[in-house]
Design an enzyme around this catalytic site. Structure first.
Site, PDB file in Angstrom:
ATOM      1  N   ASP A  89     -43.341  46.034 -36.185  1.00 46.50           N
ATOM      2  CA  ASP A  89     -44.626  45.429 -36.535  1.00 46.50           C
ATOM      3  C   ASP A  89     -45.790  46.400 -36.347  1.00 46.50           C
ATOM      4  O   ASP A  89     -45.697  47.375 -35.588  1.00 46.50           O
ATOM      5  CB  ASP A  89     -44.888  44.200 -35.661  1.00 46.50           C
ATOM      6  CG  ASP A  89     -44.055  43.003 -36.080  1.00 46.50           C
ATOM      7  OD1 ASP A  89     -43.186  43.177 -36.946  1.00 46.50           O
ATOM      8  OD2 ASP A  89     -44.275  41.911 -35.529  1.00 46.50           O
TER       9      ASP A  89
ATOM     10  N   HIS B 282     -42.200  47.627 -32.216  1.00 46.79           N
ATOM     11  CA  HIS B 282     -43.485  48.048 -32.788  1.00 46.79           C
ATOM     12  C   HIS B 282     -43.477  49.552 -33.043  1.00 46.79           C
ATOM     13  O   HIS B 282     -42.975  50.325 -32.216  1.00 46.79           O
ATOM     14  CB  HIS B 282     -44.643  47.712 -31.846  1.00 46.79           C
ATOM     15  CG  HIS B 282     -44.804  46.243 -31.599  1.00 46.79           C
ATOM     16  ND1 HIS B 282     -44.083  45.565 -30.635  1.00 46.79           N
ATOM     17  CD2 HIS B 282     -45.592  45.311 -32.196  1.00 46.79           C
ATOM     18  CE1 HIS B 282     -44.430  44.275 -30.643  1.00 46.79           C
ATOM     19  NE2 HIS B 282     -45.345  44.097 -31.580  1.00 46.79           N
TER      20      HIS B 282
END
Length: 741
Positions: A85, A237
């Site tokens: 993300d 991430h």
């Protein structure tokens, strides 16, 4: 009935407005594209789950709410779908891709649209690696707090960013601030439904690595490992901070899970869906390319502005050093003038006057009251308001009136020099009054035969209004500090027309006062310096002048000054490369003017532009602290300048207004001057409308002196830190002013 004047349309103002709007739009675009990512853990407060179907709460991580009944899909056993993300990030996304490539693994990247527009090359790199591209909104805002139109915009702009960068679309969407499907509440499910209505599948996670908090490589590996044999969509991430632990953990996790028999694939391949990325329509690719181009331009403009802002900071520091070091050195040298032989030679004071009726009487009376032997030559340059008649009616000794057809200030000064009887010449504007010692202090440096010109200390007399107080600050902090620095470096570029003294020989060497520029004082001063004469600043030779009281008058005055200064710099540009005295005034004087009177004013508003920019798109607390620090440094420098000039510091509470209001006005004036200079248009000399403020102030000062018991303080006493001299009582008037010319 007189015709009502129609407002004039100024093309320059129109273009300035357009440029301002365009800059604002570019700043907003750049701010959105470069906005920081907020921690996913900082989501909304959970609400009930009464509207969330059981198939979602107890189902898999991929939710299809577009069909009835709502369904979800789970990753089969032995399968891992790595998801990343908040990217792309120019530092960490390439490192994540390198680890994936090293182990022959594909993943799914939920990209933030604004970051995709900032780094389209990384979007292409992700797609070319075989990994999937998916949506994570455009600004990483919380969808549950958005109106529907904003969610539409967030999804559409992210789709365009992906289409423009990689030429593909995506139907996968992960809401920011989300986690596992079992954690979806009513607000979160509404976002799932709204996304589904726009053709998107919502993807959540089965396993959260918690790498955002950087808990350590081993912890990230442990958090990312599902229970033995179970399939999972793993949340990680590739942006939003230091992702070094994520990269290191990934290099351990993949081979470890492979040894346990897991296979790695994308989200769609893991749950048996068609590939998420399909070729984008031509229109979307074109629109996406335009979006990327606009964002690229915006980021480029802001990057350039940031470098310019760095230059502004350097100039501000340099100016502070001038105040503390050079100006202080000058202040220590001033008492040295008293060691020179006294200058007792008589002085010719020239007063060029064009429609100066409002102030001419008090100006002439203040000059006549001088303690130094003088003659006064008033050159009436074609006045139509009775200025010459008024001076003649004063019937003051030693005052002559020279009349001529209107030819401009330079012509008036040259006429005055021709009629002057003495070799020491003082030039003073018709809106300026002298203290009784001013002339003597102005000519005192001529005891040094190398001195050809002396600058006086011009102060604002009418300080009773907001605008004139701001000009008072500018005079003390700007002009007077500059003159101190130029005195020390031997590079004085301007002897002010309001109060300057000249040796006739220096005027002759310079060729007299030139009419080639609107800043005849700057032009003359540079010419004298190039001729080899030394020029100094007499800080104790005080003159009081009337400042413009309206924005329009101030703008006209400063436009003439600024444009004329540019003309003078261009005229004498070759001095920068010359040797000797000419080179000194060129390299120190002209470059100082360019740096601090042109470059700094034209770029200083960036400090305020980035104040607004930082409050909206950066850390507002840090931004405000930095801006206040700059203001504090400038205020400290201003306080020191006021100390050197012997002025009260009470007015310095207006420094924020000086920065936020007055600086912007000067920026507009400078912009107009630059535009006029670039276009090559000729600019006329503009006369400021006089209000007679000097006469009124001098009369009030006279009343105060004669009536010391009076309890009524005049504006002069309350608003001016140093007293303006009253006209001398009982000035002899037994012989008429003589006319010449």
């Amino acid at each position: 009935m007189p015709a009502i004047p129609r407002p004039r349309f100024r093309l320059s103002w129109f273009f300035a407005f357009i440029a301002t709007v365009l800059l604002g739009v570019l700043l907003v675009i750049s701010g959105l594209a470069g906005a920081g990512i907020v921690n996913d853990a900082l989501g909304h407060e959970p609400v009930g789950t009464g509207n969330v179907p059981r198939a979602v709460l107890e189902g898999g991580a991929v939710v299809d709410a577009a069909h009835t009944p709502v369904s979800s899909r789970s990753v089969p056993e032995g399968t891992i779908a790595l998801t990343f993300d908040d990217g792309p990030d120019p530092r960490w996304t390439p490192e994540v891709l390198a680890v994936l490539r090293k182990h022959g693994v594909r993943a799914t990247f939920f990209v933030v649209g604004s970051r995709a527009t900032s780094h389209p090359e990384l979007i292409r790199a992700i797609h070319q690696s075989g990994s999937e591209l998916a949506h994570h909104t455009f600004t990483h805002a919380n969808p549950v707090e958005m109106p529907l139109w904003q969610l539409d915009l967030e999804l559409d702009q992210t789709q365009l960013a992906i289409s423009g960068a990689a030429g593909v679309t995506s139907y996968l969407f992960r809401p920011p601030f989300s986690s596992m499907a079992a954690s979806i509440d009513d607000l979160g499910y509404r976002t799932v439904q709204e996304a589904a209505a726009r053709g998107y599948l919502s993807v959540f996670s089965d396993t959260d690595s918690d790498d955002w908090g950087r808990p350590g490589v081993e912890t990230i590996v442990r958090n990312s490992t599902p229970p033995a044999g179970e399939g999972a969509i793993v949340l990680m991430h590739d942006a939003g901070g230091d992702r070094s632990q994520t990269v290191a953990a990934l290099d351990i996790l993949i081979p470890s899970l492979k040894q346990q028999g897991y296979r790695f694939t994308t989200v769609t391949a893991a749950v048996g869906l068609p590939p998420a990325n399909q070729p984008a329509p031509g229109d979307d690719r074109f629109a996406g390319g335009v979006l990327l181009g606009v964002v690229g331009v915006a980021i480029g403009v802001v990057t350039v502005l940031q470098w310019i802002l760095l230059g502004v900071g350097i100039l501000v520091v340099a100016r502070l050093l001038l105040m503390v070091l050079v100006a202080r050195r000058h202040a220590r040298r001033v008492p040295g003038w008293s060691l020179l032989p006294a200058v007792t030679a008589p002085v010719s004071v020239i007063v060029p006057a064009f429609n100066e009726k409002a102030n001419i009487e008090v100006a002439i009376r203040s000059i006549v009251a001088s303690t130094h032997p003088i003659e006064v030559i008033v050159v009436d340059d074609g006045s139509t308001d009775g200025t010459a008649e008024l001076v003649e009616a004063l019937d003051l000794p030693g005052v002559r009136v020279v009349r001529q057809a209107n030819g401009g200030k330079a012509a008036a000064l040259n006429a005055g020099v021709r009629h002057a009887r003495h070799d020491l010449i003082v030039m003073v504007d018709g809106d300026t009054i002298f203290e009784s010692e001013t002339v003597g202090r102005l000519v005192r440096p001529f005891a040094d035969p190398e001195v050809g010109a002396v600058a006086g200390n011009v102060k604002i007399a009418n300080r009773a209004t907001f605008l004139t107080r701001l000009q008072h600050i500018e005079y003390v902090v700007g002009f007077n500090i500059d003159r101190r620095a130029h005195d020390v470096t031997g590079s004085m570029p301007t002897i002010p027309g309001a109060a300057g003294a000249f040796h006739r020989a220096a005027l002759t060497d310079a060729g007299g006062v030139s009419r080639e520029t609107l800043a005849e004082d700057t032009d003359l001063t540079i010419a004298i310096g190039r001729a080899g004469w030394r020029m100094v600043y007499a800080a104790d030779a005080v003159a009081w002048t009337e400042a413009p009281t309206s924005v329009r008058q101030l703008r006209q005055q400063r436009f003439r000054w600024t444009y004329g200064t540019m003309q003078a710099i261009w005229k004498h540009r070759r001095a920068i490369l010359q040797r000797g005295a000419a080179g000194r005034i060129g390299r120190f004087g002209l470059l100082h003017v360019i740096a601090f009177q042109i470059l700094l004013p034209v770029t200083a508003p960036l400090i305020d532009v980035f104040l607004v920019y930082g409050l909206f798109f950066l850390n507002p607390v840090t931004t405000l602290v930095l801006w206040l620090s700059v203001l504090g440094i400038q205020t400290a420098g201003a306080a020191y300048a006021f100390h050197l000039d012997g002025e009260s510091k009470r007015v310095l509470w207006m420094m924020p207004a000086q920065q936020l209001v007055y600086r912007q006005l000067m920026y507009v004036v400078l912009g107009q001057s630059l535009g006029a200079a670039a276009s090559g248009i000729r600019v006329r000399w503009q006369q400021m409308r006089r209000t007679g403020a000097l006469e009124a102030m001098a009369r009030r000062a006279d009343t105060t002196v004669q009536d010391p018991e009076s309890t009524v303080e005049s504006n002069l006493v309350s608003d001016v830190d140093s007293p303006v001299p009253a006209p001398a009582a009982g000035v002899p008037g037994d012989s008429p002013a003589r006319r010449a010319g």
